[in-house]
Design a protein around this motif. Structure first.
Motif, short mmCIF file in Angstrom:
data_model
loop_
_atom_site.label_atom_id
_atom_site.label_comp_id
_atom_site.label_asym_id
_atom_site.label_seq_id
_atom_site.Cartn_x
_atom_site.Cartn_y
_atom_site.Cartn_z
N LYS A 1 34.19 16.40 -19.18
CA LYS A 1 33.66 15.38 -18.15
C LYS A 1 34.13 13.92 -18.84
O LYS A 1 34.47 13.20 -18.41
CB LYS A 1 32.19 15.63 -17.75
CG LYS A 1 32.13 16.69 -16.63
CD LYS A 1 30.91 16.78 -16.33
CE LYS A 1 30.78 18.09 -15.27
NZ LYS A 1 29.45 18.35 -15.02
N ALA A 2 33.65 13.86 -20.02
CA ALA A 2 33.63 12.87 -20.94
C ALA A 2 35.39 12.54 -21.11
O ALA A 2 35.57 11.24 -21.34
CB ALA A 2 33.12 13.03 -22.33
N LEU A 3 36.13 13.35 -21.13
CA LEU A 3 37.59 13.07 -21.18
C LEU A 3 38.27 13.17 -20.06
O LEU A 3 39.76 13.35 -20.06
CB LEU A 3 38.01 14.32 -22.33
CG LEU A 3 37.55 14.47 -23.75
CD1 LEU A 3 38.03 15.58 -24.14
CD2 LEU A 3 38.12 13.16 -24.42
N ALA A 4 37.61 12.86 -18.88
CA ALA A 4 38.09 13.08 -17.73
C ALA A 4 39.54 12.20 -17.38
O ALA A 4 40.37 12.75 -16.81
CB ALA A 4 37.26 12.69 -16.58
N LYS A 5 39.68 11.27 -18.10
CA LYS A 5 40.89 10.49 -17.84
C LYS A 5 41.98 10.68 -19.06
O LYS A 5 42.76 9.89 -19.25
CB LYS A 5 40.54 9.30 -18.02
CG LYS A 5 39.77 8.66 -16.54
CD LYS A 5 39.53 7.18 -16.38
CE LYS A 5 38.37 7.15 -15.61
NZ LYS A 5 38.75 6.34 -14.36
N ALA A 6 41.67 11.57 -19.94
CA ALA A 6 42.63 12.01 -21.02
C ALA A 6 43.90 12.61 -20.22
O ALA A 6 44.09 13.30 -19.35
CB ALA A 6 42.13 12.88 -21.96
N ASP A 7 44.84 12.18 -21.22
CA ASP A 7 46.30 12.74 -21.24
C ASP A 7 46.45 13.91 -21.94
O ASP A 7 46.64 13.77 -23.36
CB ASP A 7 47.25 11.57 -21.21
CG ASP A 7 48.74 12.15 -21.09
OD1 ASP A 7 49.08 13.13 -20.31
OD2 ASP A 7 49.82 11.30 -21.55
N PHE A 8 46.27 15.14 -21.45
CA PHE A 8 46.21 16.21 -22.27
C PHE A 8 47.48 17.00 -22.84
O PHE A 8 48.37 17.08 -21.65
CB PHE A 8 45.22 17.54 -21.50
CG PHE A 8 44.09 17.07 -21.38
CD1 PHE A 8 42.89 16.97 -22.40
CD2 PHE A 8 43.53 16.96 -20.11
CE1 PHE A 8 41.76 16.70 -22.26
CE2 PHE A 8 42.20 16.62 -20.06
CZ PHE A 8 41.03 16.51 -21.04
N ARG A 9 47.56 17.52 -23.96
CA ARG A 9 48.71 18.14 -24.54
C ARG A 9 48.57 19.50 -25.00
O ARG A 9 47.24 19.64 -25.57
CB ARG A 9 49.53 17.35 -25.39
CG ARG A 9 50.04 15.94 -24.88
CD ARG A 9 51.23 16.30 -24.15
NE ARG A 9 51.99 15.08 -23.48
CZ ARG A 9 51.50 14.42 -22.56
NH1 ARG A 9 50.66 14.93 -21.72
NH2 ARG A 9 52.23 13.28 -22.02
N LEU A 10 49.34 20.11 -24.91
CA LEU A 10 48.96 21.70 -25.90
C LEU A 10 50.20 22.13 -26.33
O LEU A 10 51.59 22.01 -25.83
CB LEU A 10 48.87 22.56 -24.42
CG LEU A 10 48.33 24.05 -24.77
CD1 LEU A 10 47.01 24.31 -25.66
CD2 LEU A 10 48.35 25.01 -23.49
N CYS A 11 50.18 22.62 -27.74
CA CYS A 11 51.20 22.98 -28.25
C CYS A 11 51.63 24.61 -27.99
O CYS A 11 50.34 25.38 -27.89
CB CYS A 11 51.24 22.61 -29.86
SG CYS A 11 49.91 23.37 -30.85
N GLU A 12 52.70 25.02 -28.27
CA GLU A 12 52.87 26.49 -28.17
C GLU A 12 51.86 27.50 -29.25
O GLU A 12 51.35 28.59 -28.71
CB GLU A 12 54.35 26.80 -28.48
CG GLU A 12 54.56 28.23 -28.24
CD GLU A 12 56.22 28.51 -28.11
OE1 GLU A 12 56.71 29.58 -27.67
OE2 GLU A 12 57.01 27.67 -28.50
N ALA A 13 51.87 27.01 -30.46
CA ALA A 13 50.81 27.78 -31.29
C ALA A 13 49.58 27.95 -30.75
O ALA A 13 48.65 29.11 -30.83
CB ALA A 13 50.91 27.14 -32.65
N VAL A 14 48.88 26.85 -30.15
CA VAL A 14 47.58 26.94 -29.68
C VAL A 14 47.42 27.87 -28.25
O VAL A 14 46.73 28.57 -27.99
CB VAL A 14 46.96 25.77 -29.19
CG1 VAL A 14 45.80 25.66 -28.39
CG2 VAL A 14 46.68 24.97 -30.55
N LEU A 15 48.78 27.84 -27.69
CA LEU A 15 48.60 28.43 -26.42
C LEU A 15 48.86 29.97 -26.57
O LEU A 15 48.13 30.92 -26.37
CB LEU A 15 49.88 28.33 -25.53
CG LEU A 15 50.09 29.14 -24.27
CD1 LEU A 15 48.91 28.95 -23.20
CD2 LEU A 15 51.40 28.43 -23.59
N VAL A 16 49.60 30.35 -27.74
CA VAL A 16 49.58 31.76 -28.09
C VAL A 16 48.12 32.15 -28.63
O VAL A 16 47.80 33.49 -28.28
CB VAL A 16 50.78 31.86 -29.25
CG1 VAL A 16 50.71 33.33 -29.89
CG2 VAL A 16 52.13 31.82 -28.71
N GLU A 17 47.70 31.31 -29.47
CA GLU A 17 46.27 31.80 -29.94
C GLU A 17 45.50 32.06 -28.87
O GLU A 17 44.48 33.02 -28.73
CB GLU A 17 45.97 30.74 -31.03
CG GLU A 17 44.69 31.13 -31.89
CD GLU A 17 44.51 30.33 -33.11
OE1 GLU A 17 44.92 30.37 -34.13
OE2 GLU A 17 44.13 29.14 -32.65
#
Length: 137
Positions: free
Chosen positions: A28-44
């Motif tokens: 909720k606090a990050l509601a306006k954030a532009d989120f990114r995800l790297c492949e290593a985090v997705l795999v984990e």
């Protein structure tokens, strides 16, 4: 831009996770954030969410938050930089995702990291030695 680490992503996708309420509050606090995800985090994250319902929720969260992939380059230079970072912090037992986040943060000064790993605040640094900016405190 906010790079999401495994902990918050797992917590958002699993209502039984001990940090689910915290992650929901931070979201909720990050509601306006532009989120990114790297492949290593997705795999984990997929490793920590083995059930069908959990992965469906992961799919929904990525879609709902309009999370974009953050390319890591996938090249030898990136791998070598990540491996060098892992060697430097070996005493603290980071994993590939942790190192990828640190290196990606060093490559893009606009990135802030949303993580619950204390080491990002206390020990680990970008490859140039500067602190890794946090998205939430």
């Amino acid at each position: 831009m906010t790079l999401i680490d495994t902990g918050p992503l797992v917590a958002l996708c699993d209502p039984h996770d001990s940090r689910h309420r915290t992650a929901s509050k931070h979201l909720k606090a990050l509601a306006k954030a532009d989120f990114r995800l790297c492949e290593a985090v997705l795999v984990e994250t997929c490793f920590h969410l083995p059930r069908r319902a959990q992965r469906q929720r992961l799919w929904a969260v990525i879609d709902e938050l309009d999370i974009e992939p953050l390319p890591d380059g996938g090249d030898l230079d990136f791998w070598m930089e990540v491996l060098g970072w892992l060697v430097k912090y070996a005493d603290h037992e980071p994993d590939w995702a942790d190192a990828s986040i640190a290196v990606l943060s060093g490559r893009d000064a606009k990135l802030k990291v949303w993580t619950y790993d204390r080491e990002f605040r206390t020990i680990w640094r970008r490859p140039n030695g500067t602190p890794i900016p946090m998205a939430v405190q």
